[in-house]
Design a protein around this motif. Structure first.
Motif, mmCIF file in Angstrom:
data_model
loop_
_atom_site.group_PDB
_atom_site.id
_atom_site.type_symbol
_atom_site.label_atom_id
_atom_site.label_comp_id
_atom_site.label_asym_id
_atom_site.label_seq_id
_atom_site.Cartn_x
_atom_site.Cartn_y
_atom_site.Cartn_z
ATOM 1 N N UNK A 223 0.802 -1.223 0.000
ATOM 2 C CA UNK A 223 0.000 0.000 0.000
ATOM 3 C C UNK A 223 0.838 1.279 0.000
ATOM 4 N N UNK A 224 2.142 1.176 -0.081
ATOM 5 C CA UNK A 224 2.970 2.391 -0.051
ATOM 6 C C UNK A 224 3.228 2.865 -1.480
ATOM 7 N N UNK A 225 3.635 4.118 -1.578
ATOM 8 C CA UNK A 225 4.020 4.620 -2.898
ATOM 9 C C UNK A 225 5.522 4.462 -3.119
ATOM 10 N N UNK B 197 16.033 10.529 11.407
ATOM 11 C CA UNK B 197 15.148 10.422 10.248
ATOM 12 C C UNK B 197 15.364 11.664 9.391
ATOM 13 N N UNK C 264 4.989 7.453 9.667
ATOM 14 C CA UNK C 264 5.667 6.267 10.200
ATOM 15 C C UNK C 264 5.684 6.362 11.720
ATOM 16 N N UNK D 281 -1.075 4.044 5.432
ATOM 17 C CA UNK D 281 -1.479 5.106 4.506
ATOM 18 C C UNK D 281 -2.923 5.581 4.662
ATOM 19 N N UNK E 186 18.634 6.204 14.743
ATOM 20 C CA UNK E 186 17.378 6.812 15.150
ATOM 21 C C UNK E 186 17.054 8.105 14.429
ATOM 22 N N UNK F 140 13.091 9.406 1.976
ATOM 23 C CA UNK F 140 13.137 9.399 3.445
ATOM 24 C C UNK F 140 14.166 8.370 3.893
ATOM 25 N N UNK G 48 7.736 8.841 14.098
ATOM 26 C CA UNK G 48 9.096 9.193 13.678
ATOM 27 C C UNK G 48 9.105 9.953 12.354
ATOM 28 N N UNK G 49 7.973 9.919 11.643
ATOM 29 C CA UNK G 49 7.880 10.677 10.386
ATOM 30 C C UNK G 49 6.426 11.059 10.175
ATOM 31 N N UNK H 261 15.771 6.398 7.262
ATOM 32 C CA UNK H 261 15.604 6.035 8.674
ATOM 33 C C UNK H 261 16.900 5.351 9.093
ATOM 34 N N UNK I 260 2.337 8.119 3.633
ATOM 35 C CA UNK I 260 2.095 7.549 4.948
ATOM 36 C C UNK I 260 3.007 8.164 5.995
ATOM 37 N N UNK J 196 3.707 1.680 9.011
ATOM 38 C CA UNK J 196 3.346 2.659 7.983
ATOM 39 C C UNK J 196 1.916 2.405 7.559
#
Lengths: 132, 132
Positions: free
Chosen positions: A38-40, A89, B43, B115, A87, A64, B32-33, A66, B41, B113
């Protein structure tokens, strides 16, 4: 001693050594998520050995990071390099020329989420890197 | 002894204790995001103390879990609970009723994550959980 920090930070697999003109030194990549939904974005686990880094580049949509282990550098063009630690981001804006990689003394491990294409540019100057 | 596994896996901050009817036991959340771009999304870093878990729920768009520490359970309705360990990645499909949380003996830490929206349902049965 510093290698201990890698050992402790190996959350996701090391993967394969990156064979690319856009990287200097030993870097490793393991894709940890590549499904369409489901992520882009896919998610890659990138591990840089000490002194390893990528070339200057930019992302059309952004990226992004991490940080899951070690210590590394992130530098945007025209700005001072930022020290990244476990830790941290980072939201890298679209079209911003930058590079990232390990410090001289530490391994550096981050997850990278990159929703769009990457444009690769010139390597990071060796003398300049060595003065960081 | 088992608490060591949390100590070793504290990559991202523990955050605040979750105060929600949708969680049982001590769970902690640190976003964290949260930027709008470039991902579709936010995070969150979720930490479950031993025995802690969330209620049955589903996600309208789905969810991706990246396990960064400890051991936990992920169960889809009608299927056996799956044991998750550090480095596991789970793609939870949209509209699938499920729950996740720590095992009885271990802390459990994952990045989540998500969305879209989450629909919360009933708690996981205590007796059933205790037999896992």
């Amino acid at each position: 001693m510093k290698n201990e920090s890698l050992k402790n930070s190996t959350i996701f697999p090391l993967g394969e050594k990156v064979e690319s003109d856009h990287f200097i030194g030993d870097a490793y990549l393991q894709m940890v998520f590549t499904d369409e939904a489901p992520l882009n974005s896919a998610i890659g686990n990138v591990t840089f050995a000490p002194k390893s880094r990528n070339s200057w580049h930019s992302h059309k949509v952004g990226q992004v990071l991490l940080v899951t282990g070690g210590e590394g550098w992130y530098q945007k063009e025209g700005e001072q390099a930022q020290l990244l630690k476990t830790g941290d981001v980072v939201n890298i804006p679209p079209h911003v020329k930058h590079w990232h990689g390990a410090t001289k003394d530490s391994w550096f491990v981050h997850l990278a989420m990159t929703p769009g294409e990457t444009e690769w540019l010139e390597p990071v100057d060796e003398e300049w890197y060595n003065q960081l």
